[in-house]
Write a protein that holds these residues in place. Structure first.
Motif, short mmCIF file in Angstrom:
data_model
loop_
_atom_site.label_atom_id
_atom_site.label_comp_id
_atom_site.label_asym_id
_atom_site.label_seq_id
_atom_site.Cartn_x
_atom_site.Cartn_y
_atom_site.Cartn_z
N PHE A 1 -3.31 6.77 -3.91
CA PHE A 1 -2.67 8.00 -4.38
C PHE A 1 -2.11 8.90 -3.28
N LEU A 2 -2.23 8.49 -2.02
CA LEU A 2 -1.67 9.31 -0.94
C LEU A 2 -0.17 9.52 -1.13
N ALA A 3 0.56 8.42 -1.38
CA ALA A 3 2.01 8.52 -1.54
C ALA A 3 2.38 9.44 -2.70
N LEU A 4 1.68 9.30 -3.82
CA LEU A 4 1.98 10.14 -4.98
C LEU A 4 1.58 11.60 -4.73
N TYR A 5 0.49 11.80 -4.00
CA TYR A 5 0.04 13.15 -3.65
C TYR A 5 1.07 13.84 -2.76
N THR B 1 0.82 -1.22 0.00
CA THR B 1 0.00 0.00 0.00
C THR B 1 0.85 1.26 0.00
N THR B 2 1.88 1.28 0.83
CA THR B 2 2.66 2.51 1.04
C THR B 2 3.75 2.71 0.01
N PHE B 3 4.49 1.65 -0.30
CA PHE B 3 5.72 1.82 -1.07
C PHE B 3 5.69 1.29 -2.50
N PHE B 4 4.71 0.45 -2.84
CA PHE B 4 4.62 0.00 -4.23
C PHE B 4 4.42 1.18 -5.20
N PRO B 5 3.51 2.14 -4.90
CA PRO B 5 3.36 3.28 -5.83
C PRO B 5 4.67 4.05 -6.00
N LEU B 6 5.41 4.22 -4.89
CA LEU B 6 6.69 4.94 -4.97
C LEU B 6 7.72 4.14 -5.75
N TYR B 7 7.68 2.80 -5.60
CA TYR B 7 8.62 1.96 -6.32
C TYR B 7 8.36 2.03 -7.82
N PHE B 8 7.08 1.98 -8.21
CA PHE B 8 6.75 2.06 -9.64
C PHE B 8 7.06 3.45 -10.19
N ASP B 9 6.87 4.49 -9.36
CA ASP B 9 7.25 5.84 -9.74
C ASP B 9 8.77 5.92 -9.93
N TYR B 10 9.51 5.28 -9.03
CA TYR B 10 10.97 5.21 -9.09
C TYR B 10 11.44 4.48 -10.36
N LYS B 11 10.64 3.51 -10.81
CA LYS B 11 10.97 2.77 -12.02
C LYS B 11 10.62 3.54 -13.30
N SER C 1 4.28 6.30 -15.41
CA SER C 1 3.44 7.48 -15.25
C SER C 1 2.32 7.22 -14.24
N LYS C 2 1.64 8.30 -13.85
CA LYS C 2 0.53 8.18 -12.89
C LYS C 2 -0.59 7.31 -13.45
N ILE C 3 -0.87 7.46 -14.76
CA ILE C 3 -1.91 6.64 -15.37
C ILE C 3 -1.50 5.17 -15.37
N GLU C 4 -0.23 4.89 -15.67
CA GLU C 4 0.25 3.51 -15.66
C GLU C 4 0.19 2.92 -14.25
N ILE C 5 0.54 3.72 -13.25
CA ILE C 5 0.46 3.25 -11.86
C ILE C 5 -0.99 2.99 -11.48
N GLY C 6 -1.89 3.87 -11.94
CA GLY C 6 -3.32 3.65 -11.71
C GLY C 6 -3.80 2.35 -12.33
N VAL D 1 -8.05 11.13 -13.16
CA VAL D 1 -8.33 12.43 -12.54
C VAL D 1 -7.04 13.05 -12.01
N PHE D 2 -6.17 12.23 -11.40
CA PHE D 2 -4.91 12.74 -10.85
C PHE D 2 -4.06 13.36 -11.96
N ASP D 3 -3.95 12.66 -13.08
CA ASP D 3 -3.14 13.17 -14.18
C ASP D 3 -3.75 14.42 -14.81
N ALA D 4 -5.08 14.44 -14.93
CA ALA D 4 -5.75 15.53 -15.64
C ALA D 4 -6.01 16.76 -14.76
N PHE D 5 -6.36 16.54 -13.49
CA PHE D 5 -6.79 17.66 -12.65
C PHE D 5 -6.00 17.80 -11.34
#
Length: 380
Positions: A211-215, A14-24, A27-32, A337-341
């Motif tokens: 999306f908390l971690a990405l936010y 929950t906490t670190f997978f989004p950050l890991y994929f961001d690190y790799k 994009s936000k849409i791909e992570i979504g 929504v995150f990517d667009a707005f």
């Protein structure tokens, strides 16, 4: 110990997978999309493994199979460098990972019903495990980098597997499930309406989970600060679980669920206005009034309306609604929504959905009352 270790893995996912994929570099849409495939798979896999657990009257053996599957597929996830392959491997990982939470709750509730102990006294170790992973591993990742995430994840899965072999199976005796009873569960309009309201509330909270971690990263937060935010939310559950365990019986379930929805709405509305990531830690304390009240009350409600021989299936249906269906919607819609707005809009939408759910629970209580189903109807 098993609940503690399994929730440590959940804390990483929950906490670190989004950050890991961001690190790799995704994009936000791909992570979504990556997060939406898990819930999509989870709709079927929760029901499948829950049904098998009830059919063969075992939780322990099913959980061992699932954790072995997690261990193998997590290696594939972390060694994949192509998005298409990662998408497939993560889907298989979630096929084995998603049902363990509901099966563990099933195991706990069956043990509680036979021993007279409190569900909260076991479930708090999940909160402590999640908090330990979010806070402790956040510090490690701050010092050694996000690339350490795979090692930590594999370690917690191996520990869970070892502990799973030491569990005492709570399903070694009792009435064997008949499939017709499951059909009767879905025939209840009251149960279906309950699931609809659950999904509304769940989409709002899954926005936050995904999306908390990405936010926070967008606001300039470090991995350790993001970890502290998740640790705060997990620790805030503990006193609420104890309070509800001691005094919760004094209150009706549906009004409590409505209160949780209002707390979610206030929490996410405030989150939409935050620009300093340090404030998120304070806001995360509202997790106790939202998720803490919701989880305990919903589990209590399910325990009263689902017979023991359908316990795993009932928990699986609940998990399919709360985690899987809602996670699929939040992953797809939230990523777009995150990517667009931006992240603020995601939280404002979550606040509206939580309030609609609260209105639904309160209206249902006022119109229908909070009476429970007659189990004889379920078994007829």
């Amino acid at each position: 110990m098993f609940t503690f270790s399994f929730f440590m893995t959940m804390g990483i996912v929950t906490t670190f997978f989004p950050l890991y994929f961001d690190y790799k570099g995704y994009s936000k849409i791909e992570i979504g999309l990556l997060y939406s495939i898990g819930p999509f798979i989870g709709i079927a896999t929760n029901l499948l493994w829950g049904f098998l657990s009830d059919r063969y009257q075992t939780v322990k053996k099913i959980m061992i199979i699932l954790i072995v599957g997690q261990l193998v597929t997590s290696v594939l996830v972390f060694t994949s460098n192509w998005f298409a392959l990662l998408f497939v491997f993560l889907a298989v990982f979630f096929f084995f990972q998603q049902p363990v939470n509901s099966l563990n709750d099933s195991q706990l509730m069956l043990h509680v019903s036979s021993s007279g102990k409190s569900y909260a006294s076991f479930r708090i170790w999940g909160s402590i495990g999640f908090a330990a992973a979010a806070g402790g591993f956040g510090l490690l990742l701050r010092h050694y980098g996000t690339g350490l995430t795979p090692v930590l994840c594999l370690l917690t899965i191996v520990i869970s597997l070892v502990l799973a072999f030491l569990l005492k199976d709570a399903r070694q005796s009792g009435k064997k499930m008949e499939f017709g009873g499951m059909v009767n569960i879905f025939k209840s309009k009251k149960f279906v309406w309950f699931l609809i309201l659950i999904i509304l509330m769940a989409v709002s909270t899954r926005f936050n989970d995904g999306f908390l971690a990405l936010y926070m990263r967008q606001m300039g937060a470090s991995d350790s600060l993001i970890g502290y935010a998740w640790m705060t939310s997990a620790l805030s559950e503990i006193p609420m679980f104890f309070l509800l365990s001691k005094y919760g019986h004094r209150f009706k379930e549906l009004p409590l669920l409505a209160f949780a929805g209002i707390a979610y709405s206030v929490r996410f509305f405030i989150m939409g206005f935050v620009h300093n990531p340090s404030w998120v830690i304070l806001i995360q304390t509202l997790h106790s009034l939202s998720f803490g009240i919701f989880l305990f009350t919903a589990i209590r409600y399910m325990a009263q309306i689902i017979p023991d021989e359908y316990r795993s299936s009932g928990q699986a249906i609940f998990a399919a609604a709360w985690s899987s269906a809602a996670g699929l919607i939040s992953g797809l819609v939230g990523g777009w929504v995150f990517d667009a707005f931006g992240g603020s809009t995601v939280y404002f939408i979550g606040a509206v959905l939580a309030m609609l759910s609260a209105i639904g629970f309160l209206g249902t209580h006022l119109l229908q009352g909070d009476d429970h189903w007659d189990e004889s109807k379920m078994n007829s």
